[in-house]
Design an enzyme around this catalytic site. Structure first.
Site, mmCIF file in Angstrom:
data_model
loop_
_atom_site.group_PDB
_atom_site.id
_atom_site.type_symbol
_atom_site.label_atom_id
_atom_site.label_comp_id
_atom_site.label_asym_id
_atom_site.label_seq_id
_atom_site.Cartn_x
_atom_site.Cartn_y
_atom_site.Cartn_z
ATOM 1 N N ASN A 263 -0.460 8.388 -25.989
ATOM 2 C CA ASN A 263 0.487 9.339 -25.418
ATOM 3 C C ASN A 263 1.476 8.612 -24.519
ATOM 4 O O ASN A 263 1.077 7.930 -23.577
ATOM 5 C CB ASN A 263 -0.266 10.385 -24.600
ATOM 6 C CG ASN A 263 -0.982 11.397 -25.476
ATOM 7 O OD1 ASN A 263 -1.242 11.137 -26.656
ATOM 8 N ND2 ASN A 263 -1.292 12.538 -24.921
ATOM 9 N N VAL A 264 2.762 8.765 -24.825
ATOM 10 C CA VAL A 264 3.803 8.097 -24.048
ATOM 11 C C VAL A 264 4.765 9.162 -23.526
ATOM 12 O O VAL A 264 5.399 9.869 -24.300
ATOM 13 C CB VAL A 264 4.583 7.092 -24.917
ATOM 14 C CG1 VAL A 264 5.644 6.385 -24.085
ATOM 15 C CG2 VAL A 264 3.641 6.092 -25.566
ATOM 16 N N HIS B 90 -4.445 8.180 -23.034
ATOM 17 C CA HIS B 90 -3.365 8.768 -22.228
ATOM 18 C C HIS B 90 -2.850 7.711 -21.261
ATOM 19 O O HIS B 90 -3.536 6.748 -20.958
ATOM 20 C CB HIS B 90 -3.885 9.984 -21.445
ATOM 21 C CG HIS B 90 -4.029 11.198 -22.315
ATOM 22 N ND1 HIS B 90 -3.220 12.295 -22.191
ATOM 23 C CD2 HIS B 90 -4.885 11.466 -23.332
ATOM 24 C CE1 HIS B 90 -3.573 13.197 -23.082
ATOM 25 N NE2 HIS B 90 -4.589 12.728 -23.794
ATOM 26 N N GLY B 91 -1.627 7.931 -20.756
ATOM 27 C CA GLY B 91 -1.089 6.995 -19.760
ATOM 28 C C GLY B 91 -0.612 5.699 -20.379
ATOM 29 O O GLY B 91 -0.867 4.606 -19.870
ATOM 30 N N ASP C 65 0.433 19.140 -24.980
ATOM 31 C CA ASP C 65 -0.344 18.220 -24.155
ATOM 32 C C ASP C 65 -0.945 18.903 -22.922
ATOM 33 O O ASP C 65 -0.301 19.760 -22.314
ATOM 34 C CB ASP C 65 0.571 17.066 -23.707
ATOM 35 C CG ASP C 65 -0.216 15.798 -23.436
ATOM 36 O OD1 ASP C 65 -1.142 15.509 -24.203
ATOM 37 O OD2 ASP C 65 0.104 15.098 -22.448
ATOM 38 N N HIS C 66 -2.148 18.499 -22.551
ATOM 39 C CA HIS C 66 -2.774 18.916 -21.284
ATOM 40 C C HIS C 66 -2.611 20.386 -20.941
ATOM 41 O O HIS C 66 -2.139 20.718 -19.848
ATOM 42 C CB HIS C 66 -2.212 18.113 -20.114
ATOM 43 C CG HIS C 66 -2.673 16.698 -20.099
ATOM 44 N ND1 HIS C 66 -3.955 16.349 -19.800
ATOM 45 C CD2 HIS C 66 -2.013 15.544 -20.368
ATOM 46 C CE1 HIS C 66 -4.077 15.031 -19.873
ATOM 47 N NE2 HIS C 66 -2.918 14.522 -20.231
ATOM 48 N N HIS D 6 -1.654 8.460 -15.671
ATOM 49 C CA HIS D 6 -0.321 9.012 -15.950
ATOM 50 C C HIS D 6 0.669 8.472 -14.927
ATOM 51 O O HIS D 6 0.322 8.279 -13.776
ATOM 52 C CB HIS D 6 -0.359 10.541 -15.863
ATOM 53 C CG HIS D 6 -1.249 11.166 -16.889
ATOM 54 N ND1 HIS D 6 -2.319 11.965 -16.556
ATOM 55 C CD2 HIS D 6 -1.246 11.088 -18.240
ATOM 56 C CE1 HIS D 6 -2.915 12.368 -17.664
ATOM 57 N NE2 HIS D 6 -2.291 11.851 -18.704
ATOM 58 N N THR E 20 6.080 9.154 -19.511
ATOM 59 C CA THR E 20 6.908 8.682 -18.391
ATOM 60 C C THR E 20 7.965 7.670 -18.852
ATOM 61 O O THR E 20 9.119 7.720 -18.415
ATOM 62 C CB THR E 20 6.010 8.052 -17.312
ATOM 63 O OG1 THR E 20 4.994 9.006 -16.974
ATOM 64 C CG2 THR E 20 6.793 7.704 -16.068
HETATM 65 ZN ZN LIG Z 1 -2.125 12.700 -20.621
#
Ligand SMILES: [Zn+2]
Length: 292
Positions: free
Chosen positions: A237-238, A215-216, A82-83, A181, A240
């Protein structure tokens, strides 16, 4: 069949109107928890890793465990980086055995984002069957979420998105639409659903070319998630949410069992908590039963 890139699973999800969860892990037990939840639900899976934990665990160790677990799994499993803002590290991870790579040059000027994305796409497609994701616009941290949504120029421009996927040949696009995020401060964060819909029609309207990524995911209500999927989001995308679940479970266990010195029991408790959280997400995304 179990070790795959993300292309086929996201094409299926986009066509059939559900989404595949991309679950962030920072250690091996978390990876097992995520895989077991998906086996139980018969859902396709993308395991997500960030750059720092990948370096900490050791890339070769991480890929070896991924390959070992996936080889005996009955569902398709992709390993996603990721990222990553470093083109060379993207290429290195493709060589190590990641099956989906995200080059994030979204903070660079548009032309430079195109150049870096194309570079990683060419490398990954030639190196093996590794799929590539890129981001356009700024997906902020939660501190900046409102500012980003209010400043249109930081969100993804639909016409630019179409040009971007055509010029780079990227497999998946994460367009900035106001999700952030971290943990949203409000129950109703400002998300530009409409914009995602316009991008989806332009890019995937006639046939699925480039599935879209959100995302987020953490903190979005089931209703928001449903609307985002309806607008064309097929990869969520999970991160946190899982990190908090893990830390809270560990904290809970240690607090309740201060005299316990068997780490296996602690691991098991945290693993079960993570599995339960992932199963909630699978239900929300509609991916249960979708593994071939
Ligand atoms: Zn992300």
């Amino acid at each position: 069949m179990s070790i795959v890139n993300a292309r086929e699973m996201l094409k299926q999800a986009t066509e059939k109107g559900y989404a595949v969860g991309v679950f962030n892990i920072t250690n091996i037990i978390q990876m097992e928890a995520v895989v077991e939840a998906h086996e139980e639900a018969r859902a396709p899976l993308i395991i997500q890793t960030s750059v720092t934990p990948s370096k900490f665990l050791g890339e070769q160790v991480l890929v070896a465990v991924y390959r070992t677990i996936s080889a005996s799994a009955s569902i398709p499993i992709c390993l996603h980086l990721d990222h990553c803002t470093d083109v060379d590290y993207c290429k290195k991870c493709a060589d190590f055995g990641w099956t989906n790579i995200m080059i994030d040059a979204s903070k660079q000027p548009y032309g430079e984002n195109i150049r870096q994305t194309r570079d990683v796409v060419n490398y990954c497609h030639a190196a093996g069957d590794v799929s590539v994701e890129s981001e356009l616009g700024i997906v902020s941290g939660v501190e900046d979420q409102i500012q980003v949504v209010e400043d249109e120029s930081l969100l993804c421009n639909p016409e630019e998105a179409l040009r971007f996927v055509e010029e780079t040949g990227v497999d998946f696009l994460a367009p900035a639409i106001g999700t952030a995020h971290g943990v949203y401060r409000t129950k109703n964060p400002r998300v530009d659903f409409e914009r995602l819909g316009r991008i989806s029609v332009l890019i995937n309207g006639d046939r699925v070319r480039t599935p879209l990524v959100v995302h987020g995911g953490t903190g979005l209500s089931a209703d928001y998630v449903k609307r985002l999927i309806a607008m064309g989001g097929s990869k969520f995308n999970v991160s946190t949410d899982l990190k908090r679940t893990w830390i809270n479970a560990v904290y809970e266990y240690i607090t309740a069992h201060r005299e316990e010195y068997d780490p296996g029991k602690l691991d098991k408790h945290a693993k079960n908590a993570m599995k339960a959280k992932v199963l909630e997400w699978i239900t929300m995304l509609g991916s249960a039963g979708k593994a071939p």
